[in-house]
Motif scaffolding. Structure first.
Motif, short mmCIF file in Angstrom:
data_model
loop_
_atom_site.label_atom_id
_atom_site.label_comp_id
_atom_site.label_asym_id
_atom_site.label_seq_id
_atom_site.Cartn_x
_atom_site.Cartn_y
_atom_site.Cartn_z
N ALA A 181 -2.22 -13.11 -13.52
CA ALA A 181 -2.11 -11.70 -13.90
C ALA A 181 -3.06 -10.85 -13.07
O ALA A 181 -2.67 -9.79 -12.55
N PHE A 182 -4.30 -11.30 -12.94
CA PHE A 182 -5.26 -10.52 -12.16
C PHE A 182 -4.90 -10.52 -10.67
O PHE A 182 -5.14 -9.54 -9.98
N LEU A 183 -4.30 -11.59 -10.19
CA LEU A 183 -3.84 -11.61 -8.81
C LEU A 183 -2.75 -10.56 -8.60
O LEU A 183 -2.76 -9.83 -7.61
N ARG A 184 -1.84 -10.46 -9.53
CA ARG A 184 -0.78 -9.45 -9.43
C ARG A 184 -1.36 -8.04 -9.51
O ARG A 184 -0.90 -7.13 -8.83
N VAL A 185 -2.36 -7.87 -10.35
CA VAL A 185 -3.00 -6.56 -10.44
C VAL A 185 -3.71 -6.25 -9.12
O VAL A 185 -3.64 -5.12 -8.63
N LEU A 186 -4.39 -7.23 -8.55
CA LEU A 186 -5.08 -7.02 -7.28
C LEU A 186 -4.10 -6.61 -6.18
O LEU A 186 -4.38 -5.72 -5.39
N GLU A 187 -2.92 -7.26 -6.16
CA GLU A 187 -1.92 -6.93 -5.15
C GLU A 187 -1.45 -5.48 -5.26
O GLU A 187 -1.02 -4.89 -4.29
N ARG A 188 -1.55 -4.90 -6.47
CA ARG A 188 -1.08 -3.54 -6.70
C ARG A 188 -2.24 -2.60 -7.07
O ARG A 188 -2.02 -1.57 -7.70
N TRP A 189 -3.46 -2.99 -6.74
CA TRP A 189 -4.62 -2.26 -7.20
C TRP A 189 -4.64 -0.80 -6.75
O TRP A 189 -5.13 0.07 -7.46
N ASP A 190 -4.07 -0.50 -5.60
CA ASP A 190 -4.07 0.89 -5.14
C ASP A 190 -3.33 1.80 -6.13
O ASP A 190 -3.69 2.96 -6.31
N TYR B 238 -2.30 -2.46 -18.60
CA TYR B 238 -1.39 -3.00 -17.61
C TYR B 238 -1.63 -4.49 -17.40
O TYR B 238 -0.70 -5.28 -17.37
N VAL B 239 -2.89 -4.91 -17.28
CA VAL B 239 -3.18 -6.32 -17.05
C VAL B 239 -2.81 -7.16 -18.27
O VAL B 239 -2.33 -8.28 -18.14
#
Length: 178
Positions: free
Chosen positions: A57-66, A77-78
């Motif tokens: 989940a945090f990896l997906r959030v990092l990929e879309r962090w902008d 969201y997370v």
């Protein structure tokens, strides 16, 4: 009293929010990973699976962090992403289990099923090899006559002819076994 409330020091994350700056992903991760992980532990009942889902989940959030970092509630969201990941894993595991159970042989074979199987094998063994191959490919393995013909190196019409003669022979054996 108002002066006293105004002098309460803000949390480190609150200062950035008050200043209008979005926290960095690292700050967001440090502030929220434990809560997401704990929630997943309660949902999954498995510490290792919870950790994997939280990391995903945090990896997906990092990929879309902008985009996620500018949301009003990136924590929500997370949590939503982690719950979706859990549901997807559960669905895949459930589907895999259902497939495995449907492919597994039944726990008990009825005597009639064994006798039927034995009778079919004996009938097939009574056919010549070309007829047997044509029947196996078309009736049991459910290939079309064209596909079976390609596999056997003969025309589709020959496959149909072979299966027709084989079925007639097997029917004769079943009706008049002498």
């Amino acid at each position: 009293m108002e002066a006293h409330l105004g002098s309460v020091p803000a949390e480190p994350g609150e200062e950035a929010a008050l200043a209008g700056d979005a926290p960095s992903f690292e700050e967001f991760y440090e502030a929220n990973f434990r809560r997401v992980f704990t929630a997943l532990c309660l949902v999954t009942g498995d510490r290792h699976e919870s950790e994997e889902i939280a990391q995903d989940a945090f990896l997906r959030v990092l990929e879309r962090w902008d985009r996620v970092g500018t949301l009003e509630d990136p924590t929500g969201y997370v949590f939503r992403v982690s719950m979706n990941l859990f549901r997807n894993r559960y669905r895949r595991a459930s589907l895999g289990l259902r497939r495995a159970l449907s492919l597994a042989p039944s726990q008990r074979e009825d005597l009639a099923a064994v006798e039927t199987h034995d009778a079919v094998v004996r009938l097939l063994q009574g056919l010549d090899p070309r007829q047997r191959a044509a029947v196996l490919l078309t009736a049991i393995l459910e290939y079309s006559a064209e596909e079976a013909g390609r596999m056997l190196g003969i025309r589709a019409s020959s496959v149909r002819s072979l299966t027709t003669r084989a079925r007639a022979r097997m029917k004769h054996e079943v009706v008049d076994p002498t």
